[in-house]
Design a protein around this motif. Structure first.
Motif, PDB file in Angstrom:
ATOM      1  N   PHE A  33       1.095  -1.173  -0.004  1.00 29.51           N
ATOM      2  CA  PHE A  33      -0.167   0.032  -0.131  1.00 29.51           C
ATOM      3  C   PHE A  33       0.987   1.171   0.063  1.00 29.51           C
ATOM      4  O   PHE A  33       1.101   1.866   0.985  1.00 29.51           O
ATOM      5  CB  PHE A  33      -0.982   0.176   1.153  1.00 29.51           C
ATOM      6  N   HIS A  34       1.497   1.436  -1.275  1.00 32.68           N
ATOM      7  CA  HIS A  34       2.336   2.462  -1.283  1.00 32.68           C
ATOM      8  C   HIS A  34       2.329   3.152  -2.735  1.00 32.68           C
ATOM      9  O   HIS A  34       1.905   2.423  -3.568  1.00 32.68           O
ATOM     10  CB  HIS A  34       3.952   1.936  -1.050  1.00 32.68           C
ATOM     11  N   ASP A  35       2.339   4.215  -3.106  1.00 35.28           N
ATOM     12  CA  ASP A  35       2.446   4.850  -4.429  1.00 35.28           C
ATOM     13  C   ASP A  35       3.404   4.888  -5.502  1.00 35.28           C
ATOM     14  O   ASP A  35       3.223   5.609  -6.477  1.00 35.28           O
ATOM     15  CB  ASP A  35       1.497   6.315  -4.233  1.00 35.28           C
ATOM     16  N   SER A  36       4.445   4.213  -5.028  1.00 32.95           N
ATOM     17  CA  SER A  36       5.687   4.309  -5.931  1.00 32.95           C
ATOM     18  C   SER A  36       6.262   2.926  -5.672  1.00 32.95           C
ATOM     19  O   SER A  36       6.055   2.393  -4.660  1.00 32.95           O
ATOM     20  CB  SER A  36       6.430   5.377  -5.869  1.00 32.95           C
ATOM     21  N   PRO A  37       7.349   2.547  -6.579  1.00 41.03           N
ATOM     22  CA  PRO A  37       8.026   1.206  -6.264  1.00 41.03           C
ATOM     23  C   PRO A  37       8.803   1.572  -5.052  1.00 41.03           C
ATOM     24  O   PRO A  37       9.289   2.332  -4.681  1.00 41.03           O
ATOM     25  CB  PRO A  37       9.044   1.382  -7.621  1.00 41.03           C
ATOM     26  N   VAL A  38       8.917   0.166  -4.410  1.00 40.80           N
ATOM     27  CA  VAL A  38       9.670  -0.239  -3.296  1.00 40.80           C
ATOM     28  C   VAL A  38      10.983  -0.814  -3.627  1.00 40.80           C
ATOM     29  O   VAL A  38      11.080  -1.803  -4.052  1.00 40.80           O
ATOM     30  CB  VAL A  38       8.885  -0.766  -2.058  1.00 40.80           C
ATOM     31  N   ARG A  39      12.072  -0.044  -3.227  1.00 40.71           N
ATOM     32  CA  ARG A  39      13.383  -0.493  -3.660  1.00 40.71           C
ATOM     33  C   ARG A  39      14.443  -0.552  -2.365  1.00 40.71           C
ATOM     34  O   ARG A  39      15.554  -1.201  -2.547  1.00 40.71           O
ATOM     35  CB  ARG A  39      14.089   0.567  -4.779  1.00 40.71           C
ATOM     36  N   SER A  40      13.983  -0.104  -1.251  1.00 37.14           N
ATOM     37  CA  SER A  40      14.782  -0.407   0.143  1.00 37.14           C
ATOM     38  C   SER A  40      13.815  -0.348   1.287  1.00 37.14           C
ATOM     39  O   SER A  40      12.710  -0.042   1.159  1.00 37.14           O
ATOM     40  CB  SER A  40      15.734   0.919   0.159  1.00 37.14           C
ATOM     41  N   TRP A  41      14.554  -0.643   2.490  1.00 32.93           N
ATOM     42  CA  TRP A  41      13.687  -0.568   3.661  1.00 32.93           C
ATOM     43  C   TRP A  41      12.959   0.867   3.766  1.00 32.93           C
ATOM     44  O   TRP A  41      11.885   0.813   4.485  1.00 32.93           O
ATOM     45  CB  TRP A  41      14.682  -1.188   4.776  1.00 32.93           C
ATOM     46  N   SER A  42      13.922   1.778   3.657  1.00 33.25           N
ATOM     47  CA  SER A  42      13.518   3.396   3.741  1.00 33.25           C
ATOM     48  C   SER A  42      12.138   3.522   3.067  1.00 33.25           C
ATOM     49  O   SER A  42      11.157   4.071   3.594  1.00 33.25           O
ATOM     50  CB  SER A  42      14.362   4.278   3.587  1.00 33.25           C
ATOM     51  N   GLU A  43      11.775   3.035   1.990  1.00 32.38           N
ATOM     52  CA  GLU A  43      10.680   3.007   1.113  1.00 32.38           C
ATOM     53  C   GLU A  43       9.604   2.227   1.426  1.00 32.38           C
ATOM     54  O   GLU A  43       8.534   2.567   1.416  1.00 32.38           O
ATOM     55  CB  GLU A  43      10.987   2.826  -0.195  1.00 32.38           C
ATOM     56  N   ALA A  44      10.012   0.826   1.976  1.00 34.75           N
ATOM     57  CA  ALA A  44       9.105  -0.011   2.383  1.00 34.75           C
ATOM     58  C   ALA A  44       8.277   0.464   3.690  1.00 34.75           C
ATOM     59  O   ALA A  44       7.203   0.246   3.961  1.00 34.75           O
ATOM     60  CB  ALA A  44       9.643  -1.580   2.646  1.00 34.75           C
ATOM     61  N   ALA A  45       9.349   1.331   4.747  1.00 31.51           N
ATOM     62  CA  ALA A  45       8.626   1.841   5.905  1.00 31.51           C
ATOM     63  C   ALA A  45       7.330   2.832   5.647  1.00 31.51           C
ATOM     64  O   ALA A  45       6.812   3.346   6.647  1.00 31.51           O
ATOM     65  CB  ALA A  45       9.709   2.176   6.468  1.00 31.51           C
ATOM     66  N   GLU A  46       7.461   3.219   4.421  1.00 34.09           N
ATOM     67  CA  GLU A  46       6.454   4.478   4.102  1.00 34.09           C
ATOM     68  C   GLU A  46       5.060   3.797   3.715  1.00 34.09           C
ATOM     69  O   GLU A  46       4.156   4.615   3.687  1.00 34.09           O
ATOM     70  CB  GLU A  46       7.072   5.352   2.929  1.00 34.09           C
TER      71      GLU A  46
END
Length: 433
Positions: free
Chosen positions: A366-379
């Motif tokens: 449930f994220h509006d852009s690709p996830v490439r790292s933990w910091s982005e996954a945490a959003e």
């Protein structure tokens, strides 16, 4: 589940009892449903692609024991092998031919592995591989990546410091600062940070350990630039590359993610599928590196139940089946069908989303852009994922109980199962808003 829900009354009672006997009522934290709220279901039995809880509710299973059940639950070849093994004896504390058979299958299937040592879990495999890397190179430090889980080894159970290329700090009580001090934590998919780490600490780095495809921050795939850095920088600086395929080994291809991605690591760690659902791990690599392991070499590693005859029987039966009747084309088609269905379902509900997949590992973020790292996954919107999880469970679909875990498709799943899951997801995503 609400504790008052009559559909789960026996699971509620079982969990209340378990909490008086075990910390949190579970033997592994993910089972407690802490990331989605409510109480866990207690499972009574499984068959093929199905689970039944102790209240008699049936679910389509997309956990597969967190990955091992690539053939589905209770595959007849595996069950037959286990039944025969039980009659011969459950443990001997002495060598068996089954150990050599499983080792041979691993060597035959995984291109980079020339010799192998069997252990009891993925955690034991990574712990042993790290010790071996240090013993082989004579160097103290390890590089790992935030969001990559390598088991509960002290030196790997650490979090990043204040900058990308700083030394790590403990992220669990009981892990000492001294233990963590020799681990460098970087961002996944950050090739420049890896280059900086080698520039600053190169002569002290024994190994880089990584998940070739992540499954413990959701499915995250490496970029070409990151793979190139992993391939070149350790080799150029005299360090080893340790590929943690506990999750991806034999799942993404018979030779694992390294076959699919064209990697040639120095050491590989395995678990889950390699034991066919029983507790087995393994680590292996080039012969000259493995020659450092006791009793051939000085690096100590041992285990009373390593190579247990039941576990090797299940592992051999599973790997033989995967080699003789490869399910990978079917898994790819089913997984692509699910990926498209989840994207369509999220779009129809107007939900911010990205679906990431590699082979039969899939995550709806449930994220509006690709996830490439933990910091982005945490959003990601983890609260919405929790609501989505329970809505899917109410519709008979058992998903991993965390936004940060991959779901797994087995060879037992069918197109009808996938379509039923997508139909449930359309309702569940809309209801989770």
């Amino acid at each position: 589940m609400p504790s008052s829900d009559p559909r789960y009354s026996q699971s509620h009672a079982a969990f209340a009892r378990a909490k008086t006997l075990m910390p949190g009522g579970v033997n592994s934290p993910a089972r407690a449903f802490g990331a989605v709220g409510g109480e866990p279901l207690f499972i009574d039995r499984a068959e093929g692609q199905w689970l039944w809880d102790i209240d008699g509710n049936r679910y389509l299973d997309y956990i597969g024991s967190w990955g091992p059940m690539i053939l589905g639950h209770g595959h007849p070849v595996v069950v037959e092998a286990l039944a025969a093994a039980v009659l011969r004896g459950t443990s001997f504390g002495a060598p068996t031919e089954g150990e050599s058979e499983l080792a041979q299958l691993i060597v035959d299937c995984v291109p980079s592995v020339e010799r192998v040592r069997l252990v009891n879990s993925g955690t034991e495999a990574t712990m042993s591989a790290i010790r071996l890397a240090r013993g082989y190179t004579g160097r103290p430090r390890i590089v790992k990546f935030a969001g990559n889980y390598h088991g509960h080894v002290d030196s790997l159970l650490v979090a990043a410091g204040s900058a990308a290329a700083t030394l790590a700090v403990p992220n669990s009580p009981g892990v000492t600062p001294g233990t963590a001090a020799d681990t460098i934590v970087l961002h996944y998919n950050d090739a420049e940070a890896l280059e900086e780490a080698f520039a600053n600490h190169g002569p002290e780095i024994a190994a880089v350990i990584f998940e070739p495809v992540c499954g413990n921050m959701g499915v995250v795939v490496p970029t070409p630039a990151f793979l190139e850095a992993l391939t070149n920088l350790p080799r150029e600086n005299g360090a080893l590359l340790v590929c943690d395929e506990v999750m991806t080994g034999f799942r993404l291809a018979l030779g694992g993610a390294q076959e699919r991605l064209g990697l040639e690591p120095d050491l590989t760690t395995l678990g889950k599928i390699v034991g066919g659902g029983l507790p087995v791990g393994a680590y292996g690599g080039r012969s000259e590196i493995m020659a450092k392991v006791l009793p051939e070499g000085p690096v100590f590693q041992a285990g009373t139940l390593s190579g247990n005859p039941l576990a090797t029987a299940a592992g051999c039966a599973t790997l033989r089946t995967l080699r003789e009747n490869p399910p990978y084309e079917k898994l790819e088609k089913l997984s692509a069908r699910l990926e498209k269905g989840l994207v369509d379902a999220a779009k129809s509900a107007g939900a911010p989303h990205v679906v990431q997949r590699m082979g039969s590992m899939v995550t709806l973020f449930f994220h509006d852009s690709p996830v490439r790292s933990w910091s982005e996954a945490a959003e990601c919107d983890t609260a919405r994922f929790g609501r989505y999880f329970w809505e899917m469970l109410d519709r008979g679909v058992y998903l991993p109980c965390s936004q940060y875990e991959a779901l797994f498709i087995s060879a037992a799943h069918t197109e009808a199962d996938i379509d039923a899951t997508v139909a449930a997801a359309k309702e569940a995503i809309a209801a989770s808003a």
